[in-house]
Design a protein around this motif. Sequence first.
Motif, PDB file in Angstrom:
ATOM      1  N   ASN A  53      -9.388  -1.334 -12.210  1.00 48.71           N
ATOM      2  CA  ASN A  53      -9.392  -2.750 -12.620  1.00 48.71           C
ATOM      3  C   ASN A  53      -8.026  -3.377 -12.349  1.00 48.71           C
ATOM      4  O   ASN A  53      -7.328  -3.847 -13.260  1.00 48.71           O
ATOM      5  N   THR A  54      -7.648  -3.325 -11.077  1.00 46.67           N
ATOM      6  CA  THR A  54      -6.370  -3.907 -10.669  1.00 46.67           C
ATOM      7  C   THR A  54      -6.620  -4.735  -9.420  1.00 46.67           C
ATOM      8  O   THR A  54      -7.708  -4.715  -8.854  1.00 46.67           O
ATOM      9  N   CYS A  55      -5.593  -5.448  -8.999  1.00 44.21           N
ATOM     10  CA  CYS A  55      -5.712  -6.250  -7.783  1.00 44.21           C
ATOM     11  C   CYS A  55      -6.083  -5.346  -6.611  1.00 44.21           C
ATOM     12  O   CYS A  55      -5.555  -4.248  -6.476  1.00 44.21           O
ATOM     13  N   GLY A  56      -6.972  -5.817  -5.768  1.00 42.62           N
ATOM     14  CA  GLY A  56      -7.485  -5.004  -4.667  1.00 42.62           C
ATOM     15  C   GLY A  56      -6.423  -4.607  -3.662  1.00 42.62           C
ATOM     16  O   GLY A  56      -5.429  -5.302  -3.466  1.00 42.62           O
ATOM     17  N   ARG A  57      -6.680  -3.465  -3.044  1.00 42.36           N
ATOM     18  CA  ARG A  57      -5.775  -2.977  -2.021  1.00 42.36           C
ATOM     19  C   ARG A  57      -6.047  -3.722  -0.715  1.00 42.36           C
ATOM     20  O   ARG A  57      -7.175  -4.115  -0.428  1.00 42.36           O
ATOM     21  N   GLY A  58      -5.023  -3.890   0.076  1.00 39.15           N
ATOM     22  CA  GLY A  58      -5.200  -4.495   1.386  1.00 39.15           C
ATOM     23  C   GLY A  58      -4.203  -3.917   2.354  1.00 39.15           C
ATOM     24  O   GLY A  58      -3.353  -3.094   1.987  1.00 39.15           O
ATOM     25  N   ALA A  59      -4.317  -4.350   3.594  1.00 38.49           N
ATOM     26  CA  ALA A  59      -3.406  -3.852   4.618  1.00 38.49           C
ATOM     27  C   ALA A  59      -1.981  -4.291   4.306  1.00 38.49           C
ATOM     28  O   ALA A  59      -1.750  -5.401   3.835  1.00 38.49           O
ATOM     29  N   TYR A  60      -1.039  -3.395   4.536  1.00 32.96           N
ATOM     30  CA  TYR A  60       0.376  -3.729   4.462  1.00 32.96           C
ATOM     31  C   TYR A  60       1.091  -2.860   5.481  1.00 32.96           C
ATOM     32  O   TYR A  60       1.104  -1.636   5.356  1.00 32.96           O
ATOM     33  N   ARG A  61       1.629  -3.472   6.473  1.00 36.40           N
ATOM     34  CA  ARG A  61       2.479  -2.866   7.512  1.00 36.40           C
ATOM     35  C   ARG A  61       2.451  -1.328   7.504  1.00 36.40           C
ATOM     36  O   ARG A  61       3.274  -0.692   6.838  1.00 36.40           O
ATOM     37  N   GLY A  62       1.498  -0.769   8.236  1.00 36.89           N
ATOM     38  CA  GLY A  62       1.316   0.680   8.223  1.00 36.89           C
ATOM     39  C   GLY A  62       0.458   1.073   7.038  1.00 36.89           C
ATOM     40  O   GLY A  62       0.913   1.790   6.146  1.00 36.89           O
ATOM     41  N   PRO A  63      -0.804   0.616   7.000  1.00 35.96           N
ATOM     42  CA  PRO A  63      -1.619   0.813   5.784  1.00 35.96           C
ATOM     43  C   PRO A  63      -1.806   2.285   5.415  1.00 35.96           C
ATOM     44  O   PRO A  63      -2.053   2.593   4.259  1.00 35.96           O
ATOM     45  N   TRP A  64      -1.679   3.178   6.400  1.00 42.84           N
ATOM     46  CA  TRP A  64      -1.898   4.605   6.138  1.00 42.84           C
ATOM     47  C   TRP A  64      -0.566   5.350   6.030  1.00 42.84           C
ATOM     48  O   TRP A  64      -0.511   6.558   6.131  1.00 42.84           O
ATOM     49  N   MET A  65       0.540   4.608   5.885  1.00 49.82           N
ATOM     50  CA  MET A  65       1.862   5.238   6.021  1.00 49.82           C
ATOM     51  C   MET A  65       2.142   6.353   5.030  1.00 49.82           C
ATOM     52  O   MET A  65       3.105   7.096   5.177  1.00 49.82           O
ATOM     53  N   PHE A  66       1.270   6.507   4.030  1.00 47.84           N
ATOM     54  CA  PHE A  66       1.518   7.597   3.069  1.00 47.84           C
ATOM     55  C   PHE A  66       1.454   8.964   3.752  1.00 47.84           C
ATOM     56  O   PHE A  66       2.017   9.929   3.253  1.00 47.84           O
ATOM     57  N   GLU A  67       0.771   9.035   4.929  1.00 49.24           N
ATOM     58  CA  GLU A  67       0.789  10.316   5.652  1.00 49.24           C
ATOM     59  C   GLU A  67       2.227  10.705   6.006  1.00 49.24           C
ATOM     60  O   GLU A  67       2.605  11.872   5.908  1.00 49.24           O
ATOM     61  N   THR A  68       3.017   9.723   6.405  1.00 46.57           N
ATOM     62  CA  THR A  68       4.410  10.013   6.744  1.00 46.57           C
ATOM     63  C   THR A  68       5.238  10.242   5.480  1.00 46.57           C
ATOM     64  O   THR A  68       6.062  11.151   5.425  1.00 46.57           O
ATOM     65  N   VAL A  69       5.001   9.418   4.481  1.00 48.47           N
ATOM     66  CA  VAL A  69       5.735   9.581   3.214  1.00 48.47           C
ATOM     67  C   VAL A  69       5.506  10.989   2.664  1.00 48.47           C
ATOM     68  O   VAL A  69       6.450  11.729   2.358  1.00 48.47           O
ATOM     69  N   ALA A  70       4.228  11.364   2.544  1.00 48.93           N
ATOM     70  CA  ALA A  70       3.910  12.655   1.931  1.00 48.93           C
ATOM     71  C   ALA A  70       4.420  13.802   2.797  1.00 48.93           C
ATOM     72  O   ALA A  70       5.016  14.768   2.295  1.00 48.93           O
ATOM     73  N   ARG A  71       4.202  13.702   4.113  1.00 45.88           N
ATOM     74  CA  ARG A  71       4.610  14.807   4.989  1.00 45.88           C
ATOM     75  C   ARG A  71       6.125  14.969   5.026  1.00 45.88           C
ATOM     76  O   ARG A  71       6.644  16.077   4.865  1.00 45.88           O
TER      77      ARG A  71
END
Lengths: 772, 282
Positions: free
Chosen positions: A357-375
């Motif tokens: 119940n929060t504001c919806g997610r949307g694209a933000y410059r590199g929407p999948w960038m968590f792959e790099t963050v996590a890795r």
Amino acid sequence: MTTSTAGRFVGQSVKRREDPRLLTGHGRYVDDVVLPGMLHCTFVRSDVARGRIIRVDTEAAAALDGVTAVLTAADLNPHAGNMQPTLLLTTPGAPLRPLADGDVRFVGEPIVLIVASSRYVAEDAADLVEVEIDSDPAVIDVEHALDDGVPIVHPELGTNLGAEMVFPISPELEAVLAGDNVVRRIFRQHRHTPVPMETRGVVVEYEPSVGELHAWMSTQNPHEAKQAMSRVTGVPAHLVRVEGHDVGGGFGQKFFTPREEMTVALAARRLGRTLKWIEDRRENLIASNHARADVAECTFALDGDGRLLGTYIDHIEDAGAFPVGATGGAGALVGLLFTGPYKCALASLRTRSVWTNTCGRGAYRGPWMFETVAREQMVDAAARAMGMDPLDWRRRNVIPTAELPYTLPTGLPLDMVSPSETLEQAAEIIGYDAFRSEQRRLFAEEGRLVGIGLGLYVEPSTGMMDPMGTETAVVRVNPNGQVTVALGTGAHGQGIETTMAQVVAEELGIDYEDVTIVQGDSAVTAYGRGTGGSGTAVIAGNSCRNACAVVRAKAIEIAAHLMEAAPDDLEIADAQIAVRGTPTRSVAWTEVARIAHLETARLPEGMEVGLEATATFKAPPFSWSNACHACTVEIDRATGVVSILRYVVSEDCGVMINPMIVEGQVAGGVVQGIGGTLYEHFVYDDDGNPLTTTFMDYLLPTTTEVPTIEYGHVETPSPTPGGHKGMGEGGAIGSPPAIFNAVADALALVGATIDRTPLTPDTILGAITTDA
Amino acid sequence: MKPAPFEYHAPETIHEVCGLLAEHGDEAKVLAGGQSLVPMLALRLTRFEHLVDVNRVAALSGFGRENGTLVVRACTRQRVMERDAAIAAAVPLLAQATPLIGHFQIRNRGTVGGSLAHADPASEYPAVAVALGAELELASPGGAVRRLTADDFFVGTWTTAAEPDELLVAARFPVWPARSGFAIEEVARRHGDFALAGVACAITDGRAGIALFGVGSTPVRARDAEEAWLAGAGAAEVAESAVRDLDPPADVHATASTRTRIARHLVERAVTRAQEGQRVAG
């Protein structure tokens, strides 16, 4: 393969032709659109995250002087067509609606639309609307949203699981995950949001007698906006026109058409009036799609020398209540790209997109960038666990250029990249080894905590998904020889009017000043993909090239006819079409253009009048670019404040059209990464109330927080005609883990660890207290 | 983000201002630099039927020395405190504190009296006033003027001891002896943000002032720490004493314990710097 490297225009740092108007206040943004009889809109929004609407009393608001209409769900929703922002990249799920009907699902959800003579009056009326909501417990903590007994965000769906992708764990992977050197960490990335300088907004004119709907909108994607407005209002698409002139930033937030714009269009259609809605900053913060908000448990299995044997990532993305466009499902890419630029034979994943119940997610410059963050955060954790320096770990595991093409363990083909070269270049520029010595000395002699961090990644600007992979260019030579190029793009800071003019001038052999780019208007450009996903250079650039090739061939054919020469013997340079090797035998480009339009009897027999071409380009499935970010930081042990000392980016986006714009794009992304890692945090309390609703609390980086950014370039041309690659998003992908790793590196001196962002004084002091 | 309707008044004398305040009571608010009030109005966090703009009141602008006191009239811009050498000479702490307020655009417009009367517990001037023992001068409709010490003036968050019909007309900062040392220290999330914690301090022979900000509902005067400092305690001990009874607020920017830790460190740093300043001055 033809490339235009080191051309007269391509490869030059031509100054952006957009800047004089933007920097002197002469840009034309949506709020600059003022039309006769225009009325102003505001929304009454929910201040409850989840609850049932008991009563909406609009009587007093409707009676206020200057108020034209006070619209509720009952007035608008029954007339709304499909509310999907796009039919092409959407995930099924969240039941979309113009105005909240019966219940509310996040704080900020629109309940009432007010139409009045001014925004002031509209807001006065909004104060008079009485909304009574019976609040229910809200789903805020994404990590527990799938637990038994947790309320359901969308009762229609019966589950809070929006999407899921699971790869089976092979017996081979299972074996290495049970090995001796297994590192497991949970990383959390906090919620933040794109925050374009210009908020969203739309002006919609509907003239019933004509049946046309004309919208001016702050959008990255006028053609998809046109389709969306047609669907929601029922006005046939050929009678809908969407224009976006200057757009003050988007970063993905304006790629697809959000709910409010569609609702205003529907209201304009219903009322037959011209309506303006300009989102204010509070609305932008609480109700324009949010981003990031990821958590993952990551596992690396290594051999005794630190070589990566296998990985597993179990990822959850917070989709919010009403995600926009491709996200709330883009989490799949997090898993697919998790091993990134490193050799790894075995990988598996689970990625889940979860409603809250929060504001919806949307694209933000590199929407999948968590792959790099996590890795990249895992890489440092694994290196530390194995007693290795993180740079050495990367050197040992990075995919060597000689081993390309390389198939990622998830099946994606990686090629034409240079992760190893950018890693070495970044380490060289920042002086990695010297910093390590200085770090030890400062800690030993002065107790100071400085650290160094790296972020290495490959970025797939993808042409896989329609409509993201194609663009159409119309190259039109005017009778005087000057060229107008129409593109379906919606530039919002990329300098497309400059770079695409560079490409066209180069391809046609004419002067850059004689080329104009027209975009951001659905009526005068062919259907296009819009601007986003790091696609313009490759996709729009090559559609321009394809159209130029046709125009060029025709111009040469005309010139050959005029000079009685063979077309194959002619070339175009400096706006002259000349016999190769005999520059005195030539005809001016302007003359050819004039004859093509105005002296048509001189054209070759049977040739069509005019000089223009329409051409498309379909991108290959992947155009990989890559970069390595390196930064150094100092932590104030007493206050927990992090300062960035130096910041280096070594990038490979193939052939650069305009190096200054490339560096500007990188810088913009890095600044967003700095903001996202150290300052920007959209906070909800346990009941779903937003706590950071102004720039007093939602902290953006400013010039005083951003260091000078240093650049290195490696050029590995892509296999597309211009040799370019996507690079608009990369700066925001590589920077968060580089900063995180640098801070973690400094904290490791005192045995402290971190596992989440943002890296605020609370986080840093907490880590030092807990661990040290 | 548009304010609710209000009536705008632009009086030119203190007498007229006080008259309007008396006439409209709680429904009126003084508008000076507008750097806090205007955003609050735009967000509709607050609303007033009447705004009394004091920017045209000539008698509220400027500063001067009266014997041992620097009198800064309320509507004097913050940038004057930052740039005028006479300010730095008379009350060095004012000059040191001012660059920490927001950004230069804000200081160009923001006023000394506005900041004091707004009484944000995280702002710098109230703490400077408390540390130095300043007095605040209030005018009322009948023409009467009263003075309150800074200690008595600040009552709570955004709340002062001024009556609704009183106008803050001047702040009176004592000019400390030549052999004094001063320091102000703060930590904010970004440059120009309200401080997570901060401290203003001053020392001279026989007198010390320490006021923390951002850590309570008003500037927090650390009397025990002042005494310890005067008695010759080291900076660390003074700092420990200053934060012993602190009960700072928690918000999205920092927990109470983070604020306390930062405050202790800042007191230690500021006390050390002020002592060094005193030594150099002497």
